[in-house]
Design a protein around this motif. Structure first.
Motif, PDB file in Angstrom:
ATOM      1  N   THR A 419     -17.572 -49.515 -22.764  1.00  0.00           N
ATOM      2  CA  THR A 419     -18.187 -48.318 -23.333  1.00  0.00           C
ATOM      3  C   THR A 419     -17.213 -47.150 -23.241  1.00  0.00           C
ATOM      4  OG1 THR A 419     -20.342 -49.115 -22.581  1.00  0.00           O
ATOM      5  CG2 THR A 419     -20.197 -46.820 -23.265  1.00  0.00           C
ATOM      6  N   ASN A 420     -17.113 -46.372 -24.322  1.00  0.00           N
ATOM      7  CA  ASN A 420     -16.192 -45.246 -24.379  1.00  0.00           C
ATOM      8  C   ASN A 420     -16.894 -43.970 -24.810  1.00  0.00           C
ATOM      9  OD1 ASN A 420     -13.237 -46.156 -23.997  1.00  0.00           O
ATOM     10  ND2 ASN A 420     -14.079 -47.732 -25.337  1.00  0.00           N
ATOM     11  N   TYR A 421     -16.494 -42.849 -24.203  1.00  0.00           N
ATOM     12  CA  TYR A 421     -16.903 -41.507 -24.627  1.00  0.00           C
ATOM     13  C   TYR A 421     -15.620 -40.677 -24.747  1.00  0.00           C
ATOM     14  CZ  TYR A 421     -21.331 -43.199 -22.734  1.00  0.00           C
ATOM     15  OH  TYR A 421     -22.450 -43.952 -22.453  1.00  0.00           O
ATOM     16  N   GLN A 422     -15.394 -40.087 -25.908  1.00  0.00           N
ATOM     17  CA  GLN A 422     -14.113 -39.412 -26.144  1.00  0.00           C
ATOM     18  C   GLN A 422     -14.323 -38.135 -26.943  1.00  0.00           C
ATOM     19  OE1 GLN A 422     -10.051 -41.355 -27.322  1.00  0.00           O
ATOM     20  NE2 GLN A 422     -11.155 -40.983 -29.213  1.00  0.00           N
ATOM     21  N   ILE A 423     -13.576 -37.081 -26.571  1.00  0.00           N
ATOM     22  CA  ILE A 423     -13.532 -35.837 -27.326  1.00  0.00           C
ATOM     23  C   ILE A 423     -12.066 -35.471 -27.541  1.00  0.00           C
ATOM     24  CG2 ILE A 423     -14.062 -33.377 -27.328  1.00  0.00           C
ATOM     25  CD1 ILE A 423     -16.486 -33.939 -25.647  1.00  0.00           C
ATOM     26  N   LYS A 424     -11.723 -35.172 -28.801  1.00  0.00           N
ATOM     27  CA  LYS A 424     -10.364 -34.742 -29.147  1.00  0.00           C
ATOM     28  C   LYS A 424     -10.440 -33.448 -29.948  1.00  0.00           C
ATOM     29  CE  LYS A 424      -9.213 -38.585 -31.215  1.00  0.00           C
ATOM     30  NZ  LYS A 424      -8.394 -39.607 -31.923  1.00  0.00           N
ATOM     31  N   GLY A 425      -9.405 -32.636 -29.815  1.00  0.00           N
ATOM     32  CA  GLY A 425      -9.352 -31.380 -30.544  1.00  0.00           C
ATOM     33  C   GLY A 425      -7.975 -31.145 -31.124  1.00  0.00           C
ATOM     34  N   LYS A 426      -7.923 -30.270 -32.130  1.00  0.00           N
ATOM     35  CA  LYS A 426      -6.649 -29.963 -32.792  1.00  0.00           C
ATOM     36  C   LYS A 426      -6.658 -28.497 -33.212  1.00  0.00           C
ATOM     37  CE  LYS A 426      -5.072 -33.141 -35.431  1.00  0.00           C
ATOM     38  NZ  LYS A 426      -4.884 -34.058 -36.595  1.00  0.00           N
ATOM     39  N   LEU A 427      -5.618 -27.790 -32.807  1.00  0.00           N
ATOM     40  CA  LEU A 427      -5.430 -26.392 -33.184  1.00  0.00           C
ATOM     41  C   LEU A 427      -4.088 -26.301 -33.895  1.00  0.00           C
ATOM     42  CD1 LEU A 427      -6.345 -23.409 -32.997  1.00  0.00           C
ATOM     43  CD2 LEU A 427      -5.083 -23.278 -30.827  1.00  0.00           C
ATOM     44  N   LYS A 428      -4.101 -25.864 -35.165  1.00  0.00           N
ATOM     45  CA  LYS A 428      -2.863 -25.909 -35.931  1.00  0.00           C
ATOM     46  C   LYS A 428      -2.751 -24.730 -36.880  1.00  0.00           C
ATOM     47  CE  LYS A 428      -4.706 -28.846 -39.646  1.00  0.00           C
ATOM     48  NZ  LYS A 428      -4.519 -30.084 -40.433  1.00  0.00           N
ATOM     49  N   ASN A 429      -1.492 -24.448 -37.225  1.00  0.00           N
ATOM     50  CA  ASN A 429      -1.194 -23.538 -38.319  1.00  0.00           C
ATOM     51  C   ASN A 429      -0.190 -24.238 -39.220  1.00  0.00           C
ATOM     52  OD1 ASN A 429       1.329 -23.251 -37.050  1.00  0.00           O
ATOM     53  ND2 ASN A 429       0.621 -21.479 -35.872  1.00  0.00           N
ATOM     54  N   GLU A 430       0.513 -23.493 -40.020  1.00  0.00           N
ATOM     55  CA  GLU A 430       1.395 -24.115 -41.010  1.00  0.00           C
ATOM     56  C   GLU A 430       2.524 -24.910 -40.367  1.00  0.00           C
ATOM     57  OE1 GLU A 430       4.226 -22.855 -44.813  1.00  0.00           O
ATOM     58  OE2 GLU A 430       2.907 -21.372 -43.868  1.00  0.00           O
ATOM     59  N   LYS A 431       3.034 -24.486 -39.200  1.00  0.00           N
ATOM     60  CA  LYS A 431       4.210 -25.118 -38.613  1.00  0.00           C
ATOM     61  C   LYS A 431       3.962 -25.707 -37.237  1.00  0.00           C
ATOM     62  CE  LYS A 431       7.548 -22.182 -41.049  1.00  0.00           C
ATOM     63  NZ  LYS A 431       8.692 -21.244 -40.900  1.00  0.00           N
ATOM     64  N   GLN A 432       2.878 -25.331 -36.571  1.00  0.00           N
ATOM     65  CA  GLN A 432       2.640 -25.768 -35.203  1.00  0.00           C
ATOM     66  C   GLN A 432       1.286 -26.456 -35.089  1.00  0.00           C
ATOM     67  OE1 GLN A 432       3.007 -21.930 -33.366  1.00  0.00           O
ATOM     68  NE2 GLN A 432       5.157 -22.250 -32.802  1.00  0.00           N
ATOM     69  N   GLU A 433       1.207 -27.331 -34.107  1.00  0.00           N
ATOM     70  CA  GLU A 433      -0.036 -28.068 -33.895  1.00  0.00           C
ATOM     71  C   GLU A 433      -0.181 -28.402 -32.417  1.00  0.00           C
ATOM     72  OE1 GLU A 433      -1.348 -31.266 -36.685  1.00  0.00           O
ATOM     73  OE2 GLU A 433      -1.208 -32.526 -34.893  1.00  0.00           O
ATOM     74  N   LEU A 434      -1.333 -28.126 -31.851  1.00  0.00           N
ATOM     75  CA  LEU A 434      -1.662 -28.464 -30.468  1.00  0.00           C
ATOM     76  C   LEU A 434      -2.824 -29.449 -30.479  1.00  0.00           C
ATOM     77  CD1 LEU A 434      -1.201 -27.914 -27.406  1.00  0.00           C
ATOM     78  CD2 LEU A 434      -3.023 -26.183 -27.589  1.00  0.00           C
ATOM     79  N   SER A 435      -2.596 -30.637 -29.913  1.00  0.00           N
ATOM     80  CA  SER A 435      -3.630 -31.664 -29.852  1.00  0.00           C
ATOM     81  C   SER A 435      -3.975 -31.927 -28.390  1.00  0.00           C
ATOM     82  CB  SER A 435      -3.141 -32.964 -30.512  1.00  0.00           C
ATOM     83  OG  SER A 435      -2.778 -32.758 -31.850  1.00  0.00           O
ATOM     84  N   PHE A 436      -5.240 -32.246 -28.142  1.00  0.00           N
ATOM     85  CA  PHE A 436      -5.681 -32.513 -26.779  1.00  0.00           C
ATOM     86  C   PHE A 436      -6.908 -33.408 -26.828  1.00  0.00           C
ATOM     87  CE2 PHE A 436      -7.220 -28.498 -28.429  1.00  0.00           C
ATOM     88  CZ  PHE A 436      -8.597 -28.584 -28.260  1.00  0.00           C
ATOM     89  N   GLY A 437      -7.178 -34.082 -25.719  1.00  0.00           N
ATOM     90  CA  GLY A 437      -8.331 -34.969 -25.687  1.00  0.00           C
ATOM     91  C   GLY A 437      -8.598 -35.500 -24.302  1.00  0.00           C
ATOM     92  N   ILE A 438      -9.834 -35.956 -24.093  1.00  0.00           N
ATOM     93  CA  ILE A 438     -10.237 -36.577 -22.838  1.00  0.00           C
ATOM     94  C   ILE A 438     -11.162 -37.740 -23.161  1.00  0.00           C
ATOM     95  CG2 ILE A 438     -12.206 -35.012 -22.511  1.00  0.00           C
ATOM     96  CD1 ILE A 438     -11.592 -35.196 -19.471  1.00  0.00           C
ATOM     97  N   LYS A 439     -11.080 -38.806 -22.347  1.00  0.00           N
ATOM     98  CA  LYS A 439     -11.824 -40.033 -22.622  1.00  0.00           C
ATOM     99  C   LYS A 439     -12.307 -40.655 -21.315  1.00  0.00           C
ATOM    100  CE  LYS A 439     -10.970 -44.646 -24.623  1.00  0.00           C
ATOM    101  NZ  LYS A 439      -9.946 -45.482 -25.294  1.00  0.00           N
TER     102      LYS A 439
END
Length: 815
Positions: A419-439
């Motif tokens: 069984t899995n529970y996961q949340i991921k997020g993404k914050l981006k603009n034209e040139k940069q991107e920040l990704s994060f997540g926990i599971k």
């Protein structure tokens, strides 16, 4: 004075050239055929494509323009584009016939190239020839990816094993059954190639957003349907049906696939006479509901049932040398009945806060219920074959060197729930991107093992290799009969894992050079509880980074380097040793991985080509050594091994035939391990050389007649030894693996050739084809059967050959 006037006239041209760059590409239709005479314009400047669909146009540098592609038979297509490289840009759209709906446009993705990800054409995965045609089969044509078993969809990547590869479908990790020991038991891959939209593959040095494995990532995206359609395929190996459409005012997209496969055609080509009909069934669905502009709900479900009923009757195998041929004859009694039932469901939600911030949440559950029952008795005779050409008995067995019997028994049951529970997020603009997540992942495994083997030679029961006190035949042995191999265990295992990642990506320019880089880190905390005993909490930290640069050179080249400290916390299979015992304190395997690569895009014969080269090195510690028997992996369940792997992969792909992409791949690998400080020896996956060709062609005067050729050559790997043998004393290699598969198909109708009247008007697509597997009937082996010569006290390894030449007929249709 004349030179001065010429200079004055030439200055505006120089100024214009500095403010422009070259845009070029190839315009094709959905069948990847080039389109001649396409008009490409912006403002009042334009050009047209040649007979190969190629065009070249000078456009402004760093200024947005609107390109217009027009052709009398195709829909007019417009695209806004901004050139950011002075050494040129490539843009290759796919035009849609006026009778079709608009679909996605294909362009060169420099970001994927910079990340070391290979993007594979979905049509190739659907059309590739092979016993297990589909996504995995096309992955195996790539350099660094190996598999010597055509009935298996599992693959090794750069010295790793089957359990070191990540597979995702729509961002959800996919698992496979635990007990499968033979490729012919596997059946259908989870991935239904008829439902796929995108295929991305990385052979190493992948980003922190992907999971905790050591070797590779296969990232699959299923498509969202645009219209109602039904596709049906059937052949002598089985059938499949795919239904897709839109419901609820086009807010709900439905994609469902049903597959059935029967491997009897392949099994009947083997040297073992059997009563055998392995049947595999799979039902899969992907639903996507657009609740609002910001919220989208998705569901992915799968039901799979593998029934493997095997009743061997007899076997006759010739081996040895020309001057000293031997023959093994075996008569069997008994049968094997295996059943693998898997259920999978995943519910996810995509929420878009604004143009920059988005989240994805997923809940998934995987259940596998597996039964492995067999009682098979085998009576064998090992005989010398008369090799005297002048003899009346030439070619017949005239003397029996060994006579014996063997009894194999198993009653193995496994039930696993993940069984899995996961949340991921993404914050981006034209040139940069920040990704994060926990599971958070919870694994509940219940495993019951009852497996033993008895071996008899001329009436004497053969004792296990470590057995003492047996002085037969000089003294009678009065003790009980001891199985040659005996595994008995009951394991109730619970594993709790918490993992997370954070990653930063950026694209920028350094002068006129394009640069991509990303840095990230993963971590995992886990605990194992087996049979009432709990381990201490363990944790890994895995930093990773990638850097790529596309110089502003005349030649279109891209350079990249990636790597990091990769960790693989143990799965249940790794925790269990060959005797069935669980080591709850087993540590994660670790690898320092460095990859350096280069992409060179160029034109040859006025057609696009690309040369990709990568060199890599892995330094592995805390290694859990293992042995491989067919596709069954048996671990030592310790961390007493160190290892390394290094090599080079080269791939050239392009239009060797106009309008059809093919490729040639070459890989060199060396991987060795040091078990408990005994010295370096080759690992089970030490496949030194791999050469592969995937070639597509068509008849120029009859373009609807197409051919697909898949060639593979792999040097032999260490293996085929008895399971109880000492690998330091047995380093023999299996023979080289060579295979050629050929497919020929005729397209009666498709998007580029539609009929308004007649029986063909009822079809959107109709294709008939013939497939010839192992066209040169090469005898490849994956394991050995070991029998004893009672006179010389020696053992002979008789190769177990895989499938021979097989002809298949297939039909594909779409409504």
């Amino acid at each position: 004075m004349k030179k001065f006037l010429l200079l004055i006239l030439f200055i505006p041209f120089l100024a214009f050239a500095q403010k422009t760059t070259i845009l070029k590409g190839t315009v094709k239709n959905k069948s990847k055929e080039p389109i001649e005479g396409v008009s490409i314009k912006f403002n009042n400047i334009g050009t047209t494509t040649d007979k190969n669909g190629n065009y070249q146009l000078r456009i402004p540098f760093k200024k947005e323009i609107t390109l217009i592609f027009r052709h009398v038979s195709y829909r007019t297509f417009t695209k806004k584009i901004t050139a950011k490289s002075r050494n040129g840009e490539r843009y290759s759209p796919t035009l849609i016939l006026k009778t079709e709906e608009l679909e996605e446009i294909v362009i060169t993705d420099n970001k994927k190239n910079a990340e070391g990800i290979i993007k594979i054409d979905v049509k190739k995965a659907q059309n590739i020839i092979g016993p297990n045609a589909g996504v995995e089969n096309i992955i195996m044509t790539l350099p660094g990816v190996n598999n010597n078993n055509e009935l298996s969809t599992q693959y090794n990547v750069r010295g790793g094993n089957f359990d070191e590869n990540l597979v995702y479908v729509n961002g959800i990790e996919i698992y496979r059954p635990f007990l499968i020991r033979s490729g012919q038991q596997e059946g259908l891959s989870f991935i239904n190639s008829n439902m796929v939209q995108n295929i991305n593959f990385s052979a190493g040095g992948f980003q922190a957003k992907y999971g905790d494995k050591l070797s590779s990532v296969l990232d699959i995206t299923y498509r969202n349907p645009k219209e109602f359609a039904t596709a049906i395929d059937f052949s002598l190996l089985g059938a499949s049906a795919t239904l897709e459409g839109l419901l609820l005012n086009k807010k709900l997209s439905v994609l469902t696939g049903v597959r059935y496969r029967d491997n009897s055609l392949f099994v009947n080509s083997k040297q073992i006479e059997t009563s055998f009909r392995p049947r595999f069934t799979d039902i899969q669905t992907y639903l996507s509901y657009t609740a609002s502009d910001n919220l989208k709900l998705n569901f992915l479900g799968n039901f799979s049932l593998n029934n493997y009923n095997y009743k061997p009757l007899s076997r006759r195998t010739r081996f040895g040398t020309v001057s000293d041929p031997l023959e093994l004859t075996v008569f069997y009694d008994g049968q094997e009945q295996d059943k693998y039932l898997t259920l999978f469901g995943a519910l996810s939600a995509d929420y878009k806060v604004n143009e920059k911030l988005s989240f994805n949440g997923t809940v998934s559950r995987y259940n596998t219920q597996e039964e492995e029952y067999f009682d098979i008795a085998a009576s064998y005779q090992l005989g010398e074959v008369d090799a005297n050409i002048g003899s009346e008995n030439f070619g017949e067995v005239d003397f029996a060197q060994g006579i014996g019997s063997q009894l194999n028994h198993a009653r193995n049951d496994l039930d696993a729930l993940i069984t899995n529970y996961q949340i991921k997020g993404k914050l981006k603009n034209e040139k940069q991107e920040l990704s994060f997540g926990i599971k958070y992942q919870k694994e509940d495994i219940r495993d019951r093992i009852r497996e033993w083997e008895l071996i008899d030679s001329l009436g004497f029961s053969i004792r296990p290799p470590n057995h003492t006190g047996n002085n037969q035949p000089y003294e009678p042995f009065e003790g009980p009969i001891t199985p040659f191999q005996n595994v008995r265990a009951d394991n109730n295992v619970a594993i709790n894992r918490v993992s997370g990642f954070i990653q930063f990506n950026e694209k920028r320019f350094w002068n006129d050079h394009e640069i991509w880089y990303n840095i990230g880190v993963r971590t995992q905390l886990w605990n194992v509880k087996a049979n009432g005993i709990s381990s201490k909490n363990q944790q890994t930290i895995s930093p990773r980074a990638q850097f790529a640069i596309k110089p502003n050179w005349e030649k279109d080249m891209l350079f990249r380097v990636s790597g990091g400290w990769y960790s693989q916390p143990p799965s249940y299979r790794e925790l269990r040793d060959a005797s069935g015992l669980i080591n709850i304190d087993l540590k994660a395997q670790k690898s320092i991985h460095i990859v350096a690569g280069m992409d060179y895009s160029f034109e040859m014969w006025e057609r696009p080509f690309k040369l990709t080269t990568e060199v890599y090195y892995k330094d592995l510690s805390n290694v859990n050594a293992y042995s491989v028997d067919n596709v069954r992996i048996r671990y030592r369940a310790d961390n007493l091994t160190t290892a390394y792997a290094h090599g080079i992969d080269i791939r050239l792909n392009g239009e060797f035939v106009p309008g059809s992409e093919s490729w040639v791949s070459l890989g060199y690998l060396k991987t060795e391990e040091n078990i408990d400080h005994r010295g370096n020896i080759s690992r089970p996956t030490d496949q030194r050389l791999k050469f592969g060709i995937l070639f597509q062609d068509y008849v120029p005067n009859l373009p609807n007649l197409k051919a697909y050729l898949n060639l593979v050559y792999n040097t032999g790997v260490p293996g085929g030894s008895p399971a109880y043998s000492d690998v330091y004393q047995f380093q023999e290699r299996l023979r080289d693996y060579k295979r050629a598969d050929l497919g020929v198909s005729y397209v009666f109708t498709d998007a580029n050739k539609r009929y308004k009247t007649g029986w063909l008007s009822k079809f959107k697509e109709l294709t008939l084809g013939l497939e010839l597997f192992n066209m040169f009937d090469i005898q490849n082996s994956i394991t050995n059967t070991w029998v004893r010569d009672v006179y010389s006290k020696t053992q002979f390894g008789i190769p177990n050959y895989m499938t021979g030449r097989v002809l298949n007929f297939k039909v594909g249709m779409k409504f």
